[in-house]
Design a protein around this motif. Sequence first.
Motif, PDB file in Angstrom:
ATOM      1  N   THR A   1      -1.362  51.696  71.270  1.00  0.00           N
ATOM      2  CA  THR A   1      -0.065  51.271  71.797  1.00  0.00           C
ATOM      3  C   THR A   1       0.945  52.407  71.822  1.00  0.00           C
ATOM      4  O   THR A   1       2.031  52.250  72.363  1.00  0.00           O
ATOM      5  CB  THR A   1       0.518  50.122  70.971  1.00  0.00           C
ATOM      6  OG1 THR A   1       0.768  50.589  69.644  1.00  0.00           O
ATOM      7  CG2 THR A   1      -0.393  48.917  70.967  1.00  0.00           C
ATOM      8  N   ASN A   2       0.587  53.533  71.214  1.00  0.00           N
ATOM      9  CA  ASN A   2       1.464  54.706  71.194  1.00  0.00           C
ATOM     10  C   ASN A   2       2.827  54.361  70.589  1.00  0.00           C
ATOM     11  O   ASN A   2       3.844  54.887  70.996  1.00  0.00           O
ATOM     12  CB  ASN A   2       1.614  55.269  72.605  1.00  0.00           C
ATOM     13  CG  ASN A   2       2.144  56.678  72.614  1.00  0.00           C
ATOM     14  OD1 ASN A   2       1.927  57.446  71.697  1.00  0.00           O
ATOM     15  ND2 ASN A   2       2.865  57.014  73.672  1.00  0.00           N
ATOM     16  N   GLY A   3       2.834  53.427  69.652  1.00  0.00           N
ATOM     17  CA  GLY A   3       4.066  53.041  68.968  1.00  0.00           C
ATOM     18  C   GLY A   3       4.911  52.023  69.706  1.00  0.00           C
ATOM     19  O   GLY A   3       5.976  51.637  69.233  1.00  0.00           O
ATOM     20  N   ALA A   4       4.468  51.557  70.870  1.00  0.00           N
ATOM     21  CA  ALA A   4       5.223  50.557  71.628  1.00  0.00           C
ATOM     22  C   ALA A   4       5.138  49.207  70.921  1.00  0.00           C
ATOM     23  O   ALA A   4       4.108  48.850  70.358  1.00  0.00           O
ATOM     24  CB  ALA A   4       4.670  50.431  73.047  1.00  0.00           C
TER      25      ALA A   4
ATOM     26  N   ASP B   1       9.969  50.253  75.821  1.00  0.00           N
ATOM     27  CA  ASP B   1       8.698  50.785  75.326  1.00  0.00           C
ATOM     28  C   ASP B   1       7.614  50.895  76.402  1.00  0.00           C
ATOM     29  O   ASP B   1       6.504  51.333  76.120  1.00  0.00           O
ATOM     30  CB  ASP B   1       8.150  49.907  74.195  1.00  0.00           C
ATOM     31  CG  ASP B   1       8.917  50.065  72.900  1.00  0.00           C
ATOM     32  OD1 ASP B   1       9.654  51.056  72.756  1.00  0.00           O
ATOM     33  OD2 ASP B   1       8.775  49.193  72.022  1.00  0.00           O
TER      34      ASP B   1
ATOM     35  N   ASP C   1       7.048  52.850  79.036  1.00  0.00           N
ATOM     36  CA  ASP C   1       6.482  54.186  79.294  1.00  0.00           C
ATOM     37  C   ASP C   1       5.584  54.636  78.147  1.00  0.00           C
ATOM     38  O   ASP C   1       4.517  55.202  78.368  1.00  0.00           O
ATOM     39  CB  ASP C   1       7.589  55.217  79.518  1.00  0.00           C
ATOM     40  CG  ASP C   1       8.327  55.022  80.826  1.00  0.00           C
ATOM     41  OD1 ASP C   1       7.772  54.366  81.734  1.00  0.00           O
ATOM     42  OD2 ASP C   1       9.459  55.524  80.946  1.00  0.00           O
ATOM     43  N   ARG C   2       6.008  54.355  76.930  1.00  0.00           N
ATOM     44  CA  ARG C   2       5.215  54.720  75.756  1.00  0.00           C
ATOM     45  C   ARG C   2       3.893  53.939  75.756  1.00  0.00           C
ATOM     46  O   ARG C   2       2.835  54.480  75.453  1.00  0.00           O
ATOM     47  CB  ARG C   2       6.005  54.414  74.491  1.00  0.00           C
ATOM     48  CG  ARG C   2       5.326  54.922  73.259  1.00  0.00           C
ATOM     49  CD  ARG C   2       6.071  54.615  72.007  1.00  0.00           C
ATOM     50  NE  ARG C   2       7.499  54.857  72.134  1.00  0.00           N
ATOM     51  CZ  ARG C   2       8.385  54.486  71.233  1.00  0.00           C
ATOM     52  NH1 ARG C   2       8.005  53.855  70.148  1.00  0.00           N
ATOM     53  NH2 ARG C   2       9.665  54.736  71.402  1.00  0.00           N
TER      54      ARG C   2
ATOM     55  N   GLU D   1       1.428  55.451  78.244  1.00  0.00           N
ATOM     56  CA  GLU D   1       0.804  56.667  77.702  1.00  0.00           C
ATOM     57  C   GLU D   1      -0.317  56.299  76.732  1.00  0.00           C
ATOM     58  O   GLU D   1      -1.366  56.949  76.719  1.00  0.00           O
ATOM     59  CB  GLU D   1       1.847  57.558  77.023  1.00  0.00           C
ATOM     60  CG  GLU D   1       2.785  58.232  77.992  1.00  0.00           C
ATOM     61  CD  GLU D   1       2.069  59.030  79.058  1.00  0.00           C
ATOM     62  OE1 GLU D   1       1.159  59.819  78.738  1.00  0.00           O
ATOM     63  OE2 GLU D   1       2.410  58.851  80.251  1.00  0.00           O
ATOM     64  N   GLY D   2      -0.123  55.263  75.929  1.00  0.00           N
ATOM     65  CA  GLY D   2      -1.172  54.801  75.035  1.00  0.00           C
ATOM     66  C   GLY D   2      -2.373  54.263  75.790  1.00  0.00           C
ATOM     67  O   GLY D   2      -3.523  54.523  75.433  1.00  0.00           O
TER      68      GLY D   2
END
Length: 82
Positions: A28-31, A62, A64-65, A68-69
């Motif tokens: 989730t890349n922190g999302a 979140d 865009d983040r 990226e994930g």
Amino acid sequence: MATFKVIFKNRLTLEGEASDHPADKLNTNGAMIESYGYASRELREGENFARDTWDYEIRDKDADRFVEGLKSTPVVIEYKLQ
């Protein structure tokens, strides 16, 4: 809220059953995920994997983040912002 449809590649057993829970492998890349749920499974002739579709609701800030994930998650086949 941003809603994503994510299709995961899911390995199959010799009996043709799904062997993994591919959504567990999602980066989730922190999302922050607000909600998610299993939508469907597609089996295509000649492929040794299933295509599992999940829906995710992500906070707009979140999104865009999260994308990226998704790009760095090897079992993601494709995704769409709904």
